[in-house]
Design a protein around this motif. Structure first.
Motif, PDB file in Angstrom:
ATOM      1  N   THR A 153       0.913  -1.215  -0.100  1.00 10.16           N
ATOM      2  CA  THR A 153       0.006   0.245   0.026  1.00 10.16           C
ATOM      3  C   THR A 153       0.937   1.220   0.102  1.00 10.16           C
ATOM      4  O   THR A 153       1.945   1.198   0.447  1.00 10.16           O
ATOM      5  N   VAL A 154       0.323   2.280  -0.441  1.00 10.38           N
ATOM      6  CA  VAL A 154       1.045   3.639  -0.430  1.00 10.38           C
ATOM      7  C   VAL A 154       1.030   4.414   0.848  1.00 10.38           C
ATOM      8  O   VAL A 154       0.060   4.517   1.202  1.00 10.38           O
ATOM      9  N   LEU A 155       2.350   4.599   1.390  1.00  8.23           N
ATOM     10  CA  LEU A 155       2.256   5.194   2.780  1.00  8.23           C
ATOM     11  C   LEU A 155       3.228   6.622   2.262  1.00  8.23           C
ATOM     12  O   LEU A 155       3.675   6.869   1.101  1.00  8.23           O
ATOM     13  N   PRO A 156       3.247   7.374   3.352  1.00  2.89           N
ATOM     14  CA  PRO A 156       4.028   8.692   3.001  1.00  2.89           C
ATOM     15  C   PRO A 156       5.494   8.401   2.331  1.00  2.89           C
ATOM     16  O   PRO A 156       6.322   7.626   3.009  1.00  2.89           O
ATOM     17  N   SER A 157       5.719   9.056   1.313  1.00  2.83           N
ATOM     18  CA  SER A 157       7.011   9.088   0.662  1.00  2.83           C
ATOM     19  C   SER A 157       7.796   7.988   0.454  1.00  2.83           C
ATOM     20  O   SER A 157       8.699   7.801   1.320  1.00  2.83           O
TER      21      SER A 157
END
Ligand SMILES: Cc1c(C(=O)c2nccn2C)oc2cccc(OCCCNCc3cccnc3)c12
Length: 404
Positions: A153-157
Motif C-alpha cells: 500500500t502507498v504510505l508517505p514518501s
C-alpha cells in the motif's frame, strides 16, 4: 539526503514498553521454541497479506521463518508479539533484523522490518501504530535509528516503487485458480506452448552454490551491487546464511521444504562468472476445491561479470552482454523452479530485471511494491517503472535490495 530526526542516544529512549489496552500484553517471541514459532506460523497463515480479491494468502512455512527471522545478528527482543492476557493467544506480530544498507554513497546501519500482522478480528483498534512504535523503541535501545520496509500500500514518501511481474510455469493451474486468463482468440494449447520450457537448464557450467564458492561469489556479488543506489551489504556470514540457507536448510533433507535456491556458473577455467538465487514462498489458495496451494518462486539476488569490464552499465555493448547473460541465467532459474513444482516465478522491475522480463515472458502484475526508509530522507530512486506496462532497458532500476 540524510537522517531526519536529530541524532539521539539509547539512554534518551524510554525503558518501558508502550502502553497497551488492558486485555493485551507485550511478549517477545522465542522463535527457537517450536511452540512459539508455531504461534507466529498460525497467526500469519490465517491473518497475513492477501491479494486484492482475497483469493490467495501468503503461506510462510516454519522453515521460512527460521531462515528469515534468524539471520546473523538476530535478536529475540526484535520478534515482538501481542498476546491476549487471559488466553495467551498471539494476536499481533512485527519483526526486525539488523542490516547494513547503502543509500547512494551513505552507509546506514539499520534494520529491516517485516511480517507486521494484526489478527483479522483486531483490525481498526490502532494496534499497528503501537507495534511500530514499540519495535522502534526496542531497536533504538540498541543505538539503531534507521529502518527499511516495504508495503503493497502507498504510505508517505516511498524511496522507490517497483511493479510485480509474473512468469507462468504451470499455466493450466494458474488458469484453473483464476490467477491468469485465456486471452480472446487464443486456445489453451497455444498458451501452454507459449510458456513451455526445456526439461533441464541450458547454461554451461551451471550448478548449485556450495560452501567452497562463498568467498568468490560474495566478492562477485558485492562488485555487481555497486551499480545500484539502494543496496543491502552482506558480510561473509550473512552471505552464507541468506544463500546457503543456514544450518536450518543444510540439515533438512526434504527438498519440498527448501526455502532458498542458489546457483552459480563455473567457467571451464574454474572461475565463478555468475550467480542467481530464488526463494520459495507459496500462496494458500482460499477458494478452490481442486488446488490448495500455489507454488511460487521469487527471484532473489543475482550477480554477473558480463558487464563488469565496462565503466558504464548503459553502454549498448555492456547492456547487450548483460542482457544475453541474464536471459540465459533467469530462464534456467524458471526451469529449475518449474522442476521443483513451482507454478509461477515472481520478479520485480528492480535490479537489472528490465533486461530479461520481456524476453522471458514475465507479464506485468497489478501490484506494486513500495520501498520506505524510516528516519532517512532520500531523493527518489528509480524502481524500473515505465509509464506503460512495458520494461525499458535504458531506464532500468537503481534498486538493488530485494525484500522477502
Ligand atoms: C506478493 C507478490 C505477488 C502476488 O501477489 C502474486 N503472485 C502470484 C499471485 N499473486 C497474487 O506477485 C509478486 C511479484 C513480485 C514480487 C512480489 O512480492 C515481493 C515480496 C513481497 N514482500 C512482502 C509483501 C507482502 C505483502 C505485500 N507487500 C509485500 C509479488
Amino acid at each position: 539526503e540524510g537522517p531526519i530526526d536529530k541524532v539521539k542516544t539509547p539512554d534518551e529512549i524510554r525503558d518501558e514498553p508502550l502502553p497497551l489496552l488492558n486485555e493485551f500484553e507485550w511478549c517477545t517471541v522465542n522463535v527457537t521454541n517450536q511452540d512459539e514459532l508455531e504461534d507466529v506460523f498460525v497467526l500469519l497463515n490465517e491473518n497475513y497479506v492477501e491479494d486484492r480479491d482475497a483469493s490467495f494468502r501468503f503461506k510462510y512455512t516454519r522453515e521460512f521463518f527460521n531462515w528469515s527471522l534468524r539471520s546473523p545478528g538476530w535478536k529475540s527482543e526484535w520478534h515482538v508479539g501481542v498476546r491476549v492476557r487471559a488466553t495467551g493467544k498471539l494476536v499481533a506480530f512485527i519483526s526486525a533484523i539488523p542490516v547494513d544498507l547503502r543509500v547512494r554513497n551513505n552507509a546506514i546501519r539499520g534494520v529491516e522490518i517485516n511480517f507486521l500482522c494484526v489478527h483479522k478480528q483486531l483490525r481498526g483498534k490502532r494496534l499497528t501504530p503501537v507495534l511500530i512504535k514499540e519495535i522502534t523503541r526496542r531497536v533504538n535501545k540498541h543505538d539503531i535509528w534507521y529502518a527499511l520496509y516495504t508495503s503493497g500500500t502507498v504510505l508517505p514518501s516511498p524511496v522507490s516503487v517497483c511493479r510485480y511481474t509474473h512468469r507462468p510455469l504451470n499455466w493450466s493451474k494458474l488458469h484453473d485458480v483464476g490467477f491468469t486468463h485465456l486471452p480472446s482468440k487464443t486456445t489453451k494449447a497455444q498458451m501452454l506452448a507459449t510458456y513451455a520450457l526445456p526439461k533441464e537448464p541450458v547454461t554451461k557450467g551451471l550448478r548449485p552454490l556450495q560452501e567452497k564458492d562463498l568467498d568468490e561469489v560474495h566478492a562477485l556479488f558485492e562488485k555487481y551491487q555497486e551499480r545500484f543506489d539502494l543496496v543491502q551489504s552482506f558480510t561473509r556470514e550473512e552471505f552464507n546464511h541468506w544463500f546457503i540457507g543456514g544450518e536450518e536448510q543444510s540439515q533438512n533433507t526434504d527438498p519440498s521444504k527448501k526455502v532458498i535456491y542458489s546457483y552459480v556458473v563455473e567457467s571451464p577455467e574454474g572461475k565463478i562468472t555468475d550467480f542467481f538465487s530464488f526463494y520459495s514462498l507459496p500462496f494458500t489458495i482460499l477458494n478452490n476445491s481442486v488446488h490448495q496451494e500455489l507454488g511460487i518462486g521469487y527471484l532473489f539476488y543475482y550477480a554477473s561479470d558480463a558487464d563488469l569490464a565496462y565503466s558504464d552499465r548503459y553502454d549498448p555493448a555492456a547492456t547487450a552482454a548483460l542482457k544475453e547473460r541474464l536471459n540465459s541465467l533467469i530462464n534456467d532459474a524458471c526451469i529449475i523452479a518449474r522442476n521443483v513444482k513451482m507454478d509461477v516465478f515472481n520478479a520485480l522491475t528492480s535490479q537489472d530485471n528490465a533486461l530479461f522480463l520481456d524476453d522471458l515472458k514475465f507479464g506485468p502484475g497489478d501490484g506494486f511494491l513500495n520501498f520506505y526508509l524510516f528516519n532517512y530522507k532520500t531523493f527518489p530512486i528509480s524502481g524500473g517503472l515505465t509509464d506503460d506496462k512495458s520494461y525499458d532497458a535504458q531506464k532500468r532500476s537503481n534498486v538493488g535490495v530485494v525484500m522477502l
